[in-house]
Design an enzyme around this catalytic site. Structure first.
Site, PDB file in Angstrom:
ATOM      1  N   ASP A  49     -14.040 -24.780 -19.513  1.00 58.96           N
ATOM      2  CA  ASP A  49     -14.564 -23.411 -19.354  1.00 58.96           C
ATOM      3  C   ASP A  49     -14.645 -23.038 -17.871  1.00 58.96           C
ATOM      4  O   ASP A  49     -14.957 -21.892 -17.531  1.00 58.96           O
ATOM      5  CB  ASP A  49     -15.905 -23.225 -20.077  1.00 58.96           C
ATOM      6  CG  ASP A  49     -17.000 -24.128 -19.549  1.00 58.96           C
ATOM      7  OD1 ASP A  49     -16.702 -25.026 -18.725  1.00 58.96           O
ATOM      8  OD2 ASP A  49     -18.163 -23.961 -19.969  1.00 58.96           O
ATOM      9  N   ASP A  88     -13.219 -27.064 -24.203  1.00 60.10           N
ATOM     10  CA  ASP A  88     -14.654 -26.871 -23.945  1.00 60.10           C
ATOM     11  C   ASP A  88     -15.240 -25.852 -24.902  1.00 60.10           C
ATOM     12  O   ASP A  88     -14.645 -24.791 -25.136  1.00 60.10           O
ATOM     13  CB  ASP A  88     -14.847 -26.315 -22.532  1.00 60.10           C
ATOM     14  CG  ASP A  88     -15.374 -27.352 -21.567  1.00 60.10           C
ATOM     15  OD1 ASP A  88     -15.933 -28.360 -22.005  1.00 60.10           O
ATOM     16  OD2 ASP A  88     -15.215 -27.126 -20.346  1.00 60.10           O
ATOM     17  N   GLU A 187     -20.545 -35.863 -14.432  1.00 56.53           N
ATOM     18  CA  GLU A 187     -20.238 -34.956 -13.312  1.00 56.53           C
ATOM     19  C   GLU A 187     -21.310 -35.035 -12.231  1.00 56.53           C
ATOM     20  O   GLU A 187     -22.514 -34.922 -12.508  1.00 56.53           O
ATOM     21  CB  GLU A 187     -20.105 -33.494 -13.809  1.00 56.53           C
ATOM     22  CG  GLU A 187     -19.802 -32.532 -12.659  1.00 56.53           C
ATOM     23  CD  GLU A 187     -19.244 -31.180 -13.082  1.00 56.53           C
ATOM     24  OE1 GLU A 187     -18.989 -30.970 -14.290  1.00 56.53           O
ATOM     25  OE2 GLU A 187     -19.058 -30.331 -12.186  1.00 56.53           O
TER      26      GLU A 187
HETATM   27  O1  KIV Z   1     -14.857 -26.954 -17.289  1.00 59.30           O
HETATM   28  C1  KIV Z   1     -14.318 -27.929 -16.738  1.00 59.30           C
HETATM   29  O2  KIV Z   1     -13.232 -27.834 -16.159  1.00 59.30           O
HETATM   30  C2  KIV Z   1     -15.009 -29.198 -16.809  1.00 59.30           C
HETATM   31  C3  KIV Z   1     -14.489 -30.331 -15.977  1.00 59.30           C
HETATM   32  C4  KIV Z   1     -14.577 -30.040 -14.561  1.00 59.30           C
HETATM   33  C5  KIV Z   1     -15.095 -31.617 -16.356  1.00 59.30           C
HETATM   34  O3  KIV Z   1     -15.968 -29.307 -17.502  1.00 59.30           O
END
Ligand code: KIV
Length: 295
Positions: A49, A88, A187
């Protein structure tokens, strides 16, 4: 009799088997051109996301919608054949209840063809994670810095600098494993904690701003390619400077247009065949590759 088609695409089982072995290469992709290249190198492609900020210029991931994730997820699935594709779940599409998470995760899997979803949160998401995994939906967890909590956290902060935070990260990781997640993104977690979690849990950990000891690493592809403006998080290694290269290329194009050196004769269509009987093959041949790339 039905014929079984074998896919060479990685599965969550393949990913789980890589725990403690060769590190998992994970990248984000939101579009077909980036996904095609990432697919040659990545074990997991995450349709993150983060696309809200990277592609749409939003201030955070909060405004990203399920429809946006589905459109980009489907584009990435269509243009890849090797990597496991994880999409996501955006803010507000899973936090209310396990049922809400299930219905929206079903839409993602059905409408994109992806094989798994990612949700942010540990102990507080354990029920939803268990609900999904018990019903055939693989879940990748995401703990440590959780960008969807930017408002309650008052910004983006490194996690694990206080004892209470360290304990929470460990408990969150345990809760995700117990509820069936097939992997955990860590993260912006201090390296020692990321290493401790990696040694403790039975599923692969994927670090971003965490530790080289994680079972895999992920970066936002646009950040590492220098496509995303000047400011990227400190944990990003810049492997290319695409934005600078693009500026040079577009500048050359602008100059050619102004000088009338573009288009040249070879880019233009002929009104009649040449003496050899052929039409302007060079310009004609430019049609088919584009058609092929779009199909
Ligand atoms: O949204 C995203 O790109 C992520 C990664 C950075 C782990 O959650």
């Amino acid at each position: 009799m039905s014929k079984q088609v074998r896919s060479s695409r990685k599965t969550v089982r393949d990913i789980a088997r890589q725990k403690g072995a060769t590190p998992l290469v994970c990248l984000t992709a939101y579009t077909a051109p980036v996904a095609r290249v990432a697919d040659e190198h990545a074990d997991i492609i995450l349709v993150g996301d983060s696309l809200g900020m990277v592609l749409y210029g939003m201030d955070s991931t909060i405004p990203v919608t399920l429809d946006m994730m589905i459109a980009h997820g489907a584009a990435v699935v269509r243009s890849t054949s090797r990597a496991l594709i994880v999409v996501d779940m955006p803010f507000g599409t899973y936090q209310e209840s396990p049922q809400q998470a299930y219905l929206n995760a079903v839409r993602i899997l059905k409408e994109t063809g992806a094989a798994a979803v990612k949700i942010e949160g540990g102990q507080e998401m354990a029920d939803s994670c268990a609900f999904l995994t018990a019903r055939g939906i693989p879940v990748l967890g995401h703990i440590g810095l959780q960008p969807q909590s930017v408002h309650s956290e008052g910004g983006y902060r490194v996690k694990g600098r206080h004892e209470a935070e360290e304990e929470k990260i460990i408990k969150d990781a345990d809760a995700l494993v117990q509820s069936g997640s097939f992997g955990i993104v860590l993260e912006c977690v201090l390296p020692a904690i990321a290493t401790a979690v990696t040694e403790r849990v039975s599923v692969p950990t994927i670090g971003i701003g965490a530790s080289a000891q994680c079972d895999g690493q992920i970066l936002v592809t646009e950040d590492m390619l220098g496509m995303n403006g000047a400011s990227v998080p400190g944990f990003v290694e810049r492997y290319a400077s695409f934005q600078d290269d693009m500026g040079v290329a577009l500048g050359r194009y602008a100059q050619d247009v102004k000088n009338r050196t573009f288009p040249a004769a070879r880019h233009c269509y002929a009104t009649s065949p040449s003496s050899s009987g052929s039409w302007n093959d060079a310009a004609e041949s430019k049609i088919s590759p584009r058609k092929k790339a779009a199909s």
